[in-house]
Motif scaffolding. Structure first.
Motif, PDB file in Angstrom:
ATOM      1  N   SER A 114     -30.756  91.903  -9.535  1.00 22.23           N
ATOM      2  CA  SER A 114     -31.534  90.794 -10.101  1.00 22.23           C
ATOM      3  C   SER A 114     -32.723  90.419  -9.233  1.00 22.23           C
ATOM      4  O   SER A 114     -33.635  89.712  -9.685  1.00 22.23           O
ATOM      5  CB  SER A 114     -30.638  89.570 -10.318  1.00 22.23           C
ATOM      6  OG  SER A 114     -30.317  88.939  -9.082  1.00 22.23           O
ATOM      7  N   LEU A 115     -32.736  90.892  -7.967  1.00 19.74           N
ATOM      8  CA  LEU A 115     -33.875  90.627  -7.084  1.00 19.74           C
ATOM      9  C   LEU A 115     -35.160  91.271  -7.614  1.00 19.74           C
ATOM     10  O   LEU A 115     -36.262  90.869  -7.258  1.00 19.74           O
ATOM     11  CB  LEU A 115     -33.586  91.146  -5.674  1.00 19.74           C
ATOM     12  CG  LEU A 115     -32.453  90.473  -4.898  1.00 19.74           C
ATOM     13  CD1 LEU A 115     -32.213  91.181  -3.573  1.00 19.74           C
ATOM     14  CD2 LEU A 115     -32.741  88.994  -4.668  1.00 19.74           C
ATOM     15  N   LEU A 116     -35.012  92.284  -8.453  1.00 19.99           N
ATOM     16  CA  LEU A 116     -36.178  92.955  -9.028  1.00 19.99           C
ATOM     17  C   LEU A 116     -36.989  92.030  -9.921  1.00 19.99           C
ATOM     18  O   LEU A 116     -38.163  92.268 -10.182  1.00 19.99           O
ATOM     19  CB  LEU A 116     -35.738  94.183  -9.835  1.00 19.99           C
ATOM     20  CG  LEU A 116     -35.108  95.337  -9.034  1.00 19.99           C
ATOM     21  CD1 LEU A 116     -34.534  96.376  -9.982  1.00 19.99           C
ATOM     22  CD2 LEU A 116     -36.133  95.969  -8.108  1.00 19.99           C
TER      23      LEU A 116
ATOM     24  N   MET B  40     -23.516  93.787  -6.744  1.00 16.00           N
ATOM     25  CA  MET B  40     -24.691  94.583  -7.101  1.00 16.00           C
ATOM     26  C   MET B  40     -25.484  93.963  -8.247  1.00 16.00           C
ATOM     27  O   MET B  40     -26.699  94.145  -8.332  1.00 16.00           O
ATOM     28  CB  MET B  40     -24.278  96.000  -7.470  1.00 16.00           C
ATOM     29  CG  MET B  40     -24.019  96.910  -6.273  1.00 16.00           C
ATOM     30  SD  MET B  40     -25.439  97.032  -5.135  1.00 16.00           S
ATOM     31  CE  MET B  40     -26.718  97.714  -6.208  1.00 16.00           C
ATOM     32  N   MET B  41     -24.827  93.220  -9.105  1.00 16.25           N
ATOM     33  CA  MET B  41     -25.555  92.533 -10.169  1.00 16.25           C
ATOM     34  C   MET B  41     -26.579  91.571  -9.563  1.00 16.25           C
ATOM     35  O   MET B  41     -27.705  91.450 -10.047  1.00 16.25           O
ATOM     36  CB  MET B  41     -24.585  91.775 -11.080  1.00 16.25           C
ATOM     37  CG  MET B  41     -23.753  92.650 -11.981  1.00 16.25           C
ATOM     38  SD  MET B  41     -22.925  91.702 -13.290  1.00 16.25           S
ATOM     39  CE  MET B  41     -21.968  90.517 -12.318  1.00 16.25           C
ATOM     40  N   GLY B  42     -26.159  90.875  -8.510  1.00 19.39           N
ATOM     41  CA  GLY B  42     -27.073  89.960  -7.842  1.00 19.39           C
ATOM     42  C   GLY B  42     -28.201  90.693  -7.141  1.00 19.39           C
ATOM     43  O   GLY B  42     -29.358  90.258  -7.168  1.00 19.39           O
TER      44      GLY B  42
ATOM     45  N   LEU C 282     -28.348  82.479  -9.532  1.00 20.72           N
ATOM     46  CA  LEU C 282     -26.923  82.393  -9.838  1.00 20.72           C
ATOM     47  C   LEU C 282     -26.190  83.663  -9.433  1.00 20.72           C
ATOM     48  O   LEU C 282     -25.098  83.605  -8.856  1.00 20.72           O
ATOM     49  CB  LEU C 282     -26.708  82.126 -11.333  1.00 20.72           C
ATOM     50  CG  LEU C 282     -27.373  80.875 -11.909  1.00 20.72           C
ATOM     51  CD1 LEU C 282     -26.974  80.694 -13.372  1.00 20.72           C
ATOM     52  CD2 LEU C 282     -27.008  79.630 -11.104  1.00 20.72           C
ATOM     53  N   LEU C 283     -26.790  84.821  -9.736  1.00 25.13           N
ATOM     54  CA  LEU C 283     -26.131  86.089  -9.446  1.00 25.13           C
ATOM     55  C   LEU C 283     -26.178  86.427  -7.961  1.00 25.13           C
ATOM     56  O   LEU C 283     -25.149  86.778  -7.363  1.00 25.13           O
ATOM     57  CB  LEU C 283     -26.777  87.218 -10.258  1.00 25.13           C
ATOM     58  CG  LEU C 283     -26.558  87.173 -11.773  1.00 25.13           C
ATOM     59  CD1 LEU C 283     -27.343  88.298 -12.450  1.00 25.13           C
ATOM     60  CD2 LEU C 283     -25.084  87.276 -12.118  1.00 25.13           C
ATOM     61  N   TYR C 284     -27.379  86.334  -7.365  1.00 24.19           N
ATOM     62  CA  TYR C 284     -27.492  86.718  -5.959  1.00 24.19           C
ATOM     63  C   TYR C 284     -26.922  85.640  -5.040  1.00 24.19           C
ATOM     64  O   TYR C 284     -26.106  85.912  -4.169  1.00 24.19           O
ATOM     65  CB  TYR C 284     -28.948  86.996  -5.578  1.00 24.19           C
ATOM     66  CG  TYR C 284     -29.060  87.576  -4.185  1.00 24.19           C
ATOM     67  CD1 TYR C 284     -28.835  88.931  -3.967  1.00 24.19           C
ATOM     68  CD2 TYR C 284     -29.359  86.768  -3.090  1.00 24.19           C
ATOM     69  CE1 TYR C 284     -28.898  89.468  -2.686  1.00 24.19           C
ATOM     70  CE2 TYR C 284     -29.419  87.296  -1.808  1.00 24.19           C
ATOM     71  CZ  TYR C 284     -29.197  88.648  -1.615  1.00 24.19           C
ATOM     72  OH  TYR C 284     -29.244  89.178  -0.343  1.00 24.19           O
ATOM     73  N   GLY C 285     -27.369  84.398  -5.259  1.00 19.70           N
ATOM     74  CA  GLY C 285     -26.873  83.316  -4.408  1.00 19.70           C
ATOM     75  C   GLY C 285     -25.407  83.023  -4.666  1.00 19.70           C
ATOM     76  O   GLY C 285     -24.600  82.933  -3.732  1.00 19.70           O
ATOM     77  N   GLY C 286     -25.051  82.895  -5.935  1.00 18.98           N
ATOM     78  CA  GLY C 286     -23.705  82.485  -6.277  1.00 18.98           C
ATOM     79  C   GLY C 286     -22.640  83.550  -6.076  1.00 18.98           C
ATOM     80  O   GLY C 286     -21.495  83.226  -5.745  1.00 18.98           O
TER      81      GLY C 286
ATOM     82  N   ASN D 264     -36.089  95.430  -0.466  1.00 16.90           N
ATOM     83  CA  ASN D 264     -35.217  94.275  -0.704  1.00 16.90           C
ATOM     84  C   ASN D 264     -33.862  94.684  -1.280  1.00 16.90           C
ATOM     85  O   ASN D 264     -32.895  93.936  -1.174  1.00 16.90           O
ATOM     86  CB  ASN D 264     -35.893  93.286  -1.662  1.00 16.90           C
ATOM     87  CG  ASN D 264     -36.906  92.407  -0.957  1.00 16.90           C
ATOM     88  OD1 ASN D 264     -36.907  92.322   0.268  1.00 16.90           O
ATOM     89  ND2 ASN D 264     -37.773  91.765  -1.725  1.00 16.90           N
ATOM     90  N   LEU D 265     -33.813  95.859  -1.898  1.00 15.06           N
ATOM     91  CA  LEU D 265     -32.558  96.327  -2.477  1.00 15.06           C
ATOM     92  C   LEU D 265     -31.720  97.125  -1.482  1.00 15.06           C
ATOM     93  O   LEU D 265     -30.486  97.045  -1.496  1.00 15.06           O
ATOM     94  CB  LEU D 265     -32.827  97.208  -3.701  1.00 15.06           C
ATOM     95  CG  LEU D 265     -33.529  96.559  -4.894  1.00 15.06           C
ATOM     96  CD1 LEU D 265     -33.571  97.545  -6.056  1.00 15.06           C
ATOM     97  CD2 LEU D 265     -32.845  95.284  -5.319  1.00 15.06           C
TER      98      LEU D 265
END
Length: 260
Positions: free
Chosen positions: A21-23, A16-18, A136-140, A43-44
């Protein structure tokens, strides 16, 4: 003993952190489309649903096929071996991330002349509008939970359950097949955004996006299989760090050449 509820909570909140971060992304939205706040909200919703399903599937099926998230499981079980567990995943993750960055960089250089100019412009805008922390957060983290912990685990479980009759450990050929399929889905999953950015749906563009992301998906899938989920996460994070630095250096070089 690993607490499934604790493991679910750890991975879900990490993912959820990732998603949140899309925002921070500044989307290049053409005039006449949906308002930006609506698009960001949509997107969320979708990734949150997919994340929840992926975490649930992995928590229940990964142990059956020999897959794991060693560090998260060490925390969920209260183990004192957390440091040793994550240390065993760092080097493979670093090597996988660097390898992926080199392969994709070369791939991009080869295909860039064949790509539509409007796509290159839009993707550059999107890249500049996407903070490194989001990548980093969403992709990683988030993508690895959804694609490896969720999808890859389910694929291996299905092949093991129905073709191997749930006997023994999953056959290597089934694992390799599942890694390939999940990597291909990872590549195909990038097409909707690409085609939203570029009205020119060309064959070179499609090959570039699908094959490029599939190549990295193979690396991440192998690491998840052999070393655990966190190793794939580390590789994905390192990949974005190296690629971002490479693009930044390239941009600086272009600026110097243009002003000389």
């Amino acid at each position: 003993m690993v607490s499934k509820k604790m493991l679910f909570a750890l991975l879900w909140f990490a993912g959820m952190m990732g998603i949140l971060s899309l925002l921070w992304i500044n989307l290049p939205i053409p005039e006449g489309d949906l308002p930006l706040p609506v698009i960001k909200l949509l997107n969320l919703i979708s990734p949150t649903f997919l994340l929840s399903i992926a975490v649930l599937a992995g928590v229940n099926l990964a142990p059956q096929v020999g897959f794991s998230a060693p560090f998260a499981e060490a925390i969920a079980s209260g183990s004192s071996q957390k440091l040793a567990v994550i240390q065993a995943q760092v080097i493979p993750g670093l090597l996988g991330g660097v390898l992926g960055a080199v392969v994709i960089s070369v791939w991009s250089l080869v295909w860039k002349p064949s790509l539509p100019s409007d796509f290159l412009t839009k993707i550059d805008q999107l890249s500049k509008g996407t903070p490194l922390l989001t990548r980093l957060l969403y992709g990683g983290i988030t993508e690895e939970i959804m694609l490896r912990w969720g999808l890859l685990t389910v694929l291996v479980w299905l092949l093991w359950r129905f073709l191997q009759k749930a006997e023994g450990t999953p056959n290597v050929k089934y694992v390799v097949l599942a890694i390939t399929i999940s990597a291909l889905i990872f590549g195909l999953g990038h097409l909707p955004l690409v085609f939203a950015l570029s009205p020119q749906v060309t064959t070179p563009l499609t090959i570039y996006i699908v094959a490029g992301n599939t190549l990295f998906g193979l690396i991440a899938g192998y690491l998840y299989w052999q070393k655990g989920l966190e190793s794939a996460m580390i590789a994905h994070i390192v990949f974005h760090v190296v690629i971002s630095n490479y693009k930044f250096k390239s941009y600086q070089l272009i600026q110097k050449l243009s002003t000389s």
